[in-house]
Design an enzyme around this catalytic site. Structure first.
Site, PDB file in Angstrom:
ATOM      1  N   GLN A   1     -19.398  22.092 -70.098  1.00 59.20           N
ATOM      2  CA  GLN A   1     -20.255  23.070 -69.423  1.00 59.20           C
ATOM      3  C   GLN A   1     -19.642  23.580 -68.126  1.00 59.20           C
ATOM      4  O   GLN A   1     -20.143  24.528 -67.528  1.00 59.20           O
ATOM      5  CB  GLN A   1     -21.622  22.465 -69.138  1.00 59.20           C
ATOM      6  CG  GLN A   1     -21.605  21.351 -68.102  1.00 59.20           C
ATOM      7  CD  GLN A   1     -22.928  20.626 -67.990  1.00 59.20           C
ATOM      8  OE1 GLN A   1     -23.298  19.853 -68.864  1.00 59.20           O
ATOM      9  NE2 GLN A   1     -23.643  20.901 -66.905  1.00 59.20           N
TER      10      GLN A   1
ATOM     11  N   CYS B   1     -26.564  21.705 -69.045  1.00 65.86           N
ATOM     12  CA  CYS B   1     -26.485  20.475 -69.844  1.00 65.86           C
ATOM     13  C   CYS B   1     -27.527  20.436 -70.950  1.00 65.86           C
ATOM     14  O   CYS B   1     -27.240  20.027 -72.077  1.00 65.86           O
ATOM     15  CB  CYS B   1     -26.631  19.255 -68.943  1.00 65.86           C
ATOM     16  SG  CYS B   1     -28.186  19.180 -68.026  1.00 65.86           S
TER      17      CYS B   1
ATOM     18  N   HIS C   1     -29.785  15.331 -65.766  1.00 67.79           N
ATOM     19  CA  HIS C   1     -28.792  15.649 -66.792  1.00 67.79           C
ATOM     20  C   HIS C   1     -29.345  15.339 -68.176  1.00 67.79           C
ATOM     21  O   HIS C   1     -30.122  14.390 -68.350  1.00 67.79           O
ATOM     22  CB  HIS C   1     -27.532  14.822 -66.544  1.00 67.79           C
ATOM     23  CG  HIS C   1     -26.318  15.303 -67.275  1.00 67.79           C
ATOM     24  ND1 HIS C   1     -25.920  16.616 -67.303  1.00 67.79           N
ATOM     25  CD2 HIS C   1     -25.390  14.620 -68.005  1.00 67.79           C
ATOM     26  CE1 HIS C   1     -24.802  16.733 -68.001  1.00 67.79           C
ATOM     27  NE2 HIS C   1     -24.473  15.526 -68.445  1.00 67.79           N
TER      28      HIS C   1
ATOM     29  N   ASN D   1     -21.364  13.581 -74.037  1.00 66.80           N
ATOM     30  CA  ASN D   1     -21.612  14.361 -72.834  1.00 66.80           C
ATOM     31  C   ASN D   1     -21.048  15.775 -73.015  1.00 66.80           C
ATOM     32  O   ASN D   1     -20.491  16.113 -74.070  1.00 66.80           O
ATOM     33  CB  ASN D   1     -20.980  13.661 -71.623  1.00 66.80           C
ATOM     34  CG  ASN D   1     -21.584  14.099 -70.307  1.00 66.80           C
ATOM     35  OD1 ASN D   1     -22.473  14.949 -70.262  1.00 66.80           O
ATOM     36  ND2 ASN D   1     -21.104  13.544 -69.211  1.00 66.80           N
TER      37      ASN D   1
END
Length: 447
Positions: A66, A72, A366, A387
């Site tokens: 990102q 996120c 997040h 992630n």
């Protein structure tokens, strides 16, 4: 001790510090090194092991990035969907256009903001609500239900059809300038209302305001395609092409996952909330007329059991957490034992999850995906996380979260209804209790 710090107090503090060799050693270390390096607990660090007893079969080898944006929640949602696309077409890798998602989200957030301004025209400009509304009208963050709203209205497209732009990956200046324009719009709408304009007239003015926002988004992000072609080559080198697709065609026909069948569970043990209650967040959303934010507040063990059940069935789990706490980014490890701050500073840190939420020490920051869980019997030990920060850190971009960290800093998970017991599903049938816009359970959308 009196109200003011006295010289006697200072002398006493100095004497205590100088008499403690451990504190002096900590001072000597921290004057030349980072807190994280000095506080690292070898016993916890030595136990890092990226193997798990249960793992989804179609985990992506290449993680997304990102970059310098707060997308996120959208990356995590699109990453969940790309697993389904790769499974359906036997692909090594695939990415949706995160830029297209961002364009749709910014456009809808701008309209949602202006509608909130219209609905609060009689509110004093300096009220807490108004100050909240104008603080971050088109921030990058969001919540699960906001993601679903965008997919159901706009669908999705491959990254090849609308690749990243500089502004999508570095969103600060774009957000700043569009926010300035929206604040100007809010001022104009409220002034015109004070001068006698009715709602119909204000909405006509809003259309021109939205035209300007659309233009700014096109300048920053590019113009979304009306139709596109999609061509792929699978793991067996078989080639396929799909012609003249729309974004909704792509979402409905090529993504074998029903987002509307998933619900959001939270664990928020604050004194103003009840367990096994249904909650929403006032003035939080993006698509006017879309589904509202919807949470069932449950015990953390319920979240863990349903998340593990989903992973065992081969489905990744979207989740929200406070990623910066007890976390080493390079190692990609989230562990309550990772740092020994108590030894380093000679004091205990005693706040529990409830106190951290109520006194501003922790909020959701997040969103990511859970793709594996390590189980010992019925007990979860640790979790694997996909992630969206690129492949640096952890296991080529995949993170490790211990079960104790899940307990303390994970606040929400999204799971399919079929993995939930009836008593949890029934929570969603009640009318939701509306939380304040600034409640910690809305914080993921502030980022």
């Amino acid at each position: 001790m009196q109200a003011a710090i006295s010289k006697t107090n200072i002398k006493s503090f100095q004497k205590t510090f100088k008499s403690n060799s451990t504190l002096r050693m900590s001072r000597n270390a921290l004057t030349r090194s980072s807190v994280l390096d000095v506080a690292m607990n070898w016993d916890a660090f030595s136990q890092v092991d990226h193997t798990y007893s249960h793992k989804i079969t179609n985990e992506m080898k290449k993680v997304t990035n990102q970059k310098a944006s707060g997308r996120c929640w959208g990356f995590a949602g699109l990453n969940l969907m790309r697993i389904a696309v790769c499974k359906k077409y036997n692909l090594k890798n695939f990415e949706f256009s995160q830029n297209y998602f961002m364009f749709c989200d910014k456009l809808e957030k701008a309209n949602y903001f202006l509608e909130n301004i219209i609905s609060t025209l009689d509110e004093p400009y300096d009220s807490r609500l108004m100050m909240w509304l104008v603080s971050e009208p088109i921030q990058d963050g969001g919540q699960w239900d906001m993601f679903v709203n965008l997919m159901e209205k706009y669908g999705a497209i491959p990254q090849t059809s609308m690749p990243e732009s500089f502004q999508s990956s570095q969103s600060y200046m774009m957000n700043r300038l569009i926010t300035r324009k929206l604040r100007e719009n809010a001022s104009t709408l409220r002034d015109n209302y004070s001068n006698g304009a009715n709602i119909t007239e204000l909405r006509k003015q809003k259309e021109e305001m939205m035209r300007v926002v659309y233009n700014m988004l096109c300048i920053c992000l590019g113009t979304p395609p009306e139709t596109f072609d999609w061509q792929i080559r699978d793991k067996k080198e078989k080639f396929k092409r799909f012609n003249n697709l729309t974004s909704l065609d792509f979402y409905k026909k090529h993504v074998d996952i029903v987002l509307t069948e998933k619900v959001c569970l939270i664990h928020c043990p604050m004194s103003n909330k009840e367990m096994n209650e249904h909650y929403t967040v006032s003035f939080l959303g993006n698509v006017v007329g879309g589904q509202d934010i919807s949470y069932a507040n449950v015990e953390v063990d319920v979240m863990k059991r349903t998340a593990a059940k989903s992973i065992k069935a081969g489905e990744a789990v979207w989740f929200g957490c406070d990623v910066g706490k007890m976390f080493h980014r390079d190692l990609g490890v989230m562990d309550m034992s990772l740092y020994d701050y108590e030894l380093l500073f000679g004091t205990d840190f005693k706040m529990d999850k409830k106190a951290k939420l109520e006194y501003g020490d922790s909020v959701m920051t997040h969103a990511m995906l859970l793709t594996a869980v390590d189980m010992k019997g019925s007990q979860s030990l640790k979790w694997r996380i996909e992630n969206s920060w690129g492949d640096k850190g952890g296991d080529k971009g995949y993170m490790l979260m211990t079960d104790s960290w899940f307990d303390e800093y994970t606040y929400e998970v999204v799971v399919d209804k079929k993995y939930l017991p009836k008593k949890v599903l029934e929570i969603f049938e009640r009318d939701p209790v509306a939380l304040n816009p600034w409640d910690p359970m809305g914080s993921l959308a502030w980022q």
